[in-house]
Enzyme design. Structure first.
Site, PDB file in Angstrom:
ATOM      1  N   CYS A 248       0.835  -1.193   0.000  1.00 22.31           N
ATOM      2  CA  CYS A 248       0.000   0.000   0.000  1.00 22.31           C
ATOM      3  C   CYS A 248       0.874   1.248   0.000  1.00 22.31           C
ATOM      4  CB  CYS A 248      -0.968   0.089   1.172  1.00 22.31           C
ATOM      5  SG  CYS A 248      -2.199  -1.219   1.153  1.00 22.31           S
TER       6      CYS A 248
ATOM      7  N   ARG B  73       4.301  -0.650  -4.417  1.00 23.55           N
ATOM      8  CA  ARG B  73       3.930  -1.069  -3.069  1.00 23.55           C
ATOM      9  C   ARG B  73       2.616  -1.832  -3.054  1.00 23.55           C
ATOM     10  NH1 ARG B  73       6.853   1.763   0.812  1.00 23.55           N
ATOM     11  NH2 ARG B  73       5.323   1.120   2.333  1.00 23.55           N
TER      12      ARG B  73
ATOM     13  N   TRP C  47      -2.661  -2.790  -1.833  1.00 25.38           N
ATOM     14  CA  TRP C  47      -2.366  -4.217  -1.931  1.00 25.38           C
ATOM     15  C   TRP C  47      -3.333  -4.874  -0.958  1.00 25.38           C
ATOM     16  CZ3 TRP C  47      -0.470  -8.235   1.237  1.00 25.38           C
ATOM     17  CH2 TRP C  47      -0.025  -9.371   0.539  1.00 25.38           C
TER      18      TRP C  47
ATOM     19  N   ASN D 275      -1.730   2.560   5.394  1.00 28.29           N
ATOM     20  CA  ASN D 275      -0.830   1.455   5.039  1.00 28.29           C
ATOM     21  C   ASN D 275      -0.529   0.704   6.330  1.00 28.29           C
ATOM     22  OD1 ASN D 275       1.231  -0.222   4.067  1.00 28.29           O
ATOM     23  ND2 ASN D 275       2.788   1.354   4.407  1.00 28.29           N
ATOM     24  N   GLY D 276      -0.718  -0.624   6.314  1.00 26.54           N
ATOM     25  CA  GLY D 276      -0.450  -1.427   7.512  1.00 26.54           C
ATOM     26  C   GLY D 276      -1.631  -2.323   7.809  1.00 26.54           C
TER      27      GLY D 276
ATOM     28  N   GLU E  93      17.049 -18.987  -5.848  1.00 26.71           N
ATOM     29  CA  GLU E  93      16.783 -17.603  -6.246  1.00 26.71           C
ATOM     30  C   GLU E  93      16.316 -17.558  -7.711  1.00 26.71           C
ATOM     31  OE1 GLU E  93      16.193 -14.779  -5.282  1.00 26.71           O
ATOM     32  OE2 GLU E  93      16.972 -13.289  -6.654  1.00 26.71           O
TER      33      GLU E  93
ATOM     34  N   LYS F  11      12.638 -16.234  -9.179  1.00 27.59           N
ATOM     35  CA  LYS F  11      12.465 -15.218 -10.226  1.00 27.59           C
ATOM     36  C   LYS F  11      11.600 -15.761 -11.366  1.00 27.59           C
ATOM     37  CE  LYS F  11      14.537 -11.723  -8.635  1.00 27.59           C
ATOM     38  NZ  LYS F  11      14.424 -12.225  -7.287  1.00 27.59           N
TER      39      LYS F  11
ATOM     40  N   GLU G 126       7.976 -15.808 -10.131  1.00 29.16           N
ATOM     41  CA  GLU G 126       7.473 -14.470  -9.863  1.00 29.16           C
ATOM     42  C   GLU G 126       7.239 -13.666 -11.148  1.00 29.16           C
ATOM     43  OE1 GLU G 126      10.509 -12.409  -7.706  1.00 29.16           O
ATOM     44  OE2 GLU G 126       9.106 -10.930  -6.930  1.00 29.16           O
TER      45      GLU G 126
ATOM     46  N   HIS H  47      15.657 -38.450  -4.973  1.00 26.03           N
ATOM     47  CA  HIS H  47      14.941 -38.863  -3.762  1.00 26.03           C
ATOM     48  C   HIS H  47      13.443 -38.578  -3.855  1.00 26.03           C
ATOM     49  CE1 HIS H  47      18.630 -39.992  -1.788  1.00 26.03           C
ATOM     50  NE2 HIS H  47      19.156 -38.810  -2.111  1.00 26.03           N
TER      51      HIS H  47
ATOM     52  N   LYS I  90       6.154  -4.687  -3.607  1.00 23.68           N
ATOM     53  CA  LYS I  90       7.594  -4.581  -3.357  1.00 23.68           C
ATOM     54  C   LYS I  90       7.919  -4.509  -1.870  1.00 23.68           C
ATOM     55  CE  LYS I  90      11.778  -3.299  -5.155  1.00 23.68           C
ATOM     56  NZ  LYS I  90      12.327  -4.583  -5.584  1.00 23.68           N
TER      57      LYS I  90
HETATM   58  C1  F6R Z   1      11.679 -11.482  -5.029  1.00 29.23           C
HETATM   59  C2  F6R Z   1      11.535 -10.402  -4.064  1.00 29.23           C
HETATM   60  C3  F6R Z   1      11.006 -10.736  -2.725  1.00 29.23           C
HETATM   61  C4  F6R Z   1      11.730  -9.930  -1.638  1.00 29.23           C
HETATM   62  C5  F6R Z   1      11.111 -10.220  -0.260  1.00 29.23           C
HETATM   63  C6  F6R Z   1      11.876  -9.529   0.851  1.00 29.23           C
HETATM   64  O1  F6R Z   1      12.184 -11.024  -6.237  1.00 29.23           O
HETATM   65  O2  F6R Z   1      11.809  -9.270  -4.349  1.00 29.23           O
HETATM   66  O3  F6R Z   1      11.087 -12.098  -2.472  1.00 29.23           O
HETATM   67  O4  F6R Z   1      13.077 -10.279  -1.653  1.00 29.23           O
HETATM   68  O5  F6R Z   1       9.790  -9.791  -0.255  1.00 29.23           O
HETATM   69  O6  F6R Z   1      11.886  -8.153   0.642  1.00 29.23           O
HETATM   70  P1  F6R Z   1      12.979  -7.227   1.307  1.00 29.23           P
HETATM   71  O7  F6R Z   1      14.291  -7.596   0.747  1.00 29.23           O
HETATM   72  O8  F6R Z   1      12.542  -5.850   0.957  1.00 29.23           O
HETATM   73  O9  F6R Z   1      12.926  -7.497   2.784  1.00 29.23           O
END
Ligand code: F6R
Length: 607
Positions: free
Chosen positions: A2, A27, A78, A104-105, A481, A485, A488, A504, A602
């Site tokens: 948000c 956000r 969000w 926000n929250g 990782e 990606k 996502e 396994h 984000k």
């Molecule tokens: C994936 C991604 C998320 C963040 C996670 C933690 O590409 O961006 O998995 O890494 O939400 O966010 P931060 O690093 O802001 O604590």
């Protein structure tokens, strides 16, 4: 999670509002809304489900007459409480239609509050925020500031709030606890925002609110209060690095941010590493090496968790200090046994992730050693402890973290090398690593030049519904990782495993239509991973290898992405960057919105 944007000014500037909201869209982008107020108390309210662009079109279509609006609050949502609907979109309104609230929250006790308020007020949404709007009305004492003190006294949870009284144009009251809120100023404009991104191209200076502080905007200026006392604080000047770059020739911020990685690396080490003398100069790291550290525990989430795990593999190889990485929500779900000899590192791009923030609170309460590594300057986590370092990756706009992950691993490496050097251990290794790392930006640039080849392969692999991603040792978290990606950005189902684990159980899924991606550059575990690749090949599974150019088993792979010639250590970085391009191009082939993947945000400010 948000975004709040609000401002007052002498001119009607709706374009500025929509632009500001766009900068906060990362956000949350389920829906967006605005409320504008004129000096004569005319109200304009508009809400739209979907992106800020949907709201912008509605705002554009509106016949604006000659009314001049000078007080604006806006929100991009969000969804947490209640579905993605117009009713649940902020601003939320009191029953008497006098007070407008954006939030926000999460208000954890909203159900109890709603129950007691329901006797007097009817509710139109499922949100926790509407409860705040009704509370403002029920507790209103003739003064919005004192009313807000009473309102927040009843709230349990995390919040940043901006509230407008439609009978008092020109005034906005903001207040926060655990969720971020920033106030900015330029000439006669005053802004409130969830983060610096909406302000950086508008304001000349800004102040970050501390918990429980209230900001009151009136008469073209602002004042900050804490428990009714005025807080005297110098505003900070907005820095160049806090501004959002233009996209230029790139098609998305995610693409731009991947291609920015070589420059980011130079920024991370600038003024911190002396490559000529193979030494590290940093006051914070010096302070760290004075501490009595026997163990290190990294607490983080998502990509930041994988960054911690990747570093952990490096660290274990070279260090006498025990290290571990833990997912922050799991840290919160476990029993915490405080250890005075452990350094707890909190790793977060946004510096706002609620699981990380809450973990830090627990560790701090037990007076253990804490350290943060955060990208967003002045964010909540960066303000919770004295000791920490910024990852200096500049503003990351793409919701998927890319350049910051590389910067985080870098800062962690820098921290470990500094510890090794200061403790007079592994000196030759440490100095060797420093000189090796100086070659990294070039090697990453070479990996990026493979873009067109990776794009072709991504198109080919975009027809599959599922994928495995494998790696061993360093490349096990790299596979995690890369898989994150892929999911996502492209929405293709992908799972990561240690290459040795496939046999396994998961191997049962491999078939001609279920490809396996494997990281296997030349190194200690090359031969063992080759055996695992043979197991997949025997089941006719397509295999895409991220490999060294001198790989002697190229015939085993269906397709390959060759990493620039480097040590195993550097191939972790080139492998990651190449996998970012692969995930990006998969997403592009499937016409996904790469900068704003569905359902995500984000800055994850809820647990
Ligand atoms: C994936 C991604 C998320 C963040 C996670 C933690 O590409 O961006 O998995 O890494 O939400 O966010 P931060 O690093 O802001 O604590």
């Amino acid at each position: 999670m948000c975004g709040i944007f609000a401002y007052t000014g002498t001119k009607d500037c709706r374009e500025m509002l929509v632009n500001g909201l766009r900068m906060l869209e990362y956000r949350g982008y389920d829906s967006a809304g605005i409320m504008a107020l004129s000096e004569e108390s005319d109200i304009f309210l508009e809400k739209a489900v979907g992106r800020v662009s949907a709201l912008a079109s509605k705002v554009d279509e509106k016949k604006w007459d000659s009314i001049k609006y000078t007080t604006w609050i806006a929100h991009t949502r969000w969804a947490t409480h209640g579905g993605v609907t117009v009713e649940n979109t902020h601003p939320h309104i009191s029953t008497n239609e006098r007070f407008y609230v954006v939030h926000n929250g999460i208000i954890e006790n909203y159900k109890e509050l709603k129950k007691s308020l329901s006797e007097k007020y009817s509710f139109y949404s499922q949100t926790d925020t509407e409860v705040v709007a009704k509370l403002v009305e029920s507790l209103y004492d003739g003064n919005l500031k004192s009313t807000m003190e009473k309102v927040v006294a009843k709230l349990v949870g995390a919040y940043s709030l901006a509230v407008v009284d439609s009978e008092n144009p020109g005034e906005i009251v903001g207040i926060k606890l655990w969720s971020p809120l920033i106030v900015g100023k330029s000439n006669d404009w005053v802004y409130i925002s969830s983060d610096i991104n909406a302000l950086s191209n508008l304001a000349e200076s800004f102040s970050i609110l501390e918990d429980n502080e209230m900001v009151v905007i009136e008469n073209g200026d602002y004042s900050i209060f804490m428990s009714w006392k005025k807080v005297e604080r110098d505003a900070e000047a907005v820095q160049e690095g806090q501004k959002i770059d233009e996209l230029g020739d790139f098609t998305s911020y995610t693409e731009k941010e991947i291609f920015d990685i070589p420059a980011v690396l130079e920024n991370v080490w600038s003024g911190r590493i002396d490559f000529k003398n193979k030494s590290i100069h940093n006051e914070t790291l010096d302070a760290l090496s004075d501490l009595d550290i026997e163990r290190i525990c990294i607490i983080s989430s998502g990509s930041s968790y994988y960054a911690g795990e990747i570093w952990n593999y490096f660290f274990r190889k070279f260090s006498w200090i025990q290290a571990s990485a833990i997912i922050s929500s799991e840290f919160l779900s476990d029993v915490f046994i405080p250890d005075s000899k452990t350094l707890y590192i909190f790793l977060s791009q946004s510096g706002e992730t609620a699981d990380v923030r809450e973990s830090m609170k627990i560790v701090k309460a037990k007076r253990c050693m804490t350290f943060w590594i955060v990208n967003v300057v002045g964010s909540t986590i960066a303000r919770m402890a004295d000791l920490g370092l910024y990852s200096h990756a500049w503003v990351e706009v793409g919701v998927a973290s890319t350049k910051n992950v590389i910067a985080q691993i870098w800062v962690l490496l820098m921290m470990s090398i500094s510890l090794w050097l200061k403790k007079d251990l592994q000196i030759s290794d440490a100095r060797e690593i420093i000189s090796e790392l100086s070659r990294l930006p070039d090697k990453i640039s070479q990996a990026l030049m493979q873009g067109p080849h990776i794009k072709k392969l991504a198109k080919k692999y975009s027809v599959y519904n599922d994928m495995f991603v494998l790696g061993r040792n360093y490349f096990y978290p790299v596979a995690g990782e890369a898989s994150l990606k892929i999911k996502e950005l492209s929405y293709i189902h992908s799972e990561s495993y240690s290459a040795g684990e496939l046999k396994h159980g998961p191997l049962a899924l491999v078939s001609e239509t279920f490809p396996t991606i494997v990281f296997n550059p030349m190194g200690k575990f090359y031969a063992k991973t080759i055996s695992n690749i043979q197991e997949v090949s025997a089941r006719k599974g397509p295999i895409l290898g991220f490999i060294s150019s001198n790989d002697t088993h190229k015939e085993l792979y269906t397709d390959t992405i060759e990493l620039p010639e480097t040590s195993e250590l550097l191939s972790v970085f080139t492998g990651l960057v190449s996998s970012y391009l692969f995930a990006l191009y998969l997403a592009e082939a499937l016409e996904r919105d790469v900068d704003k993947p569905r359902n995500l945000a984000k800055s994850v400010t809820v647990e």
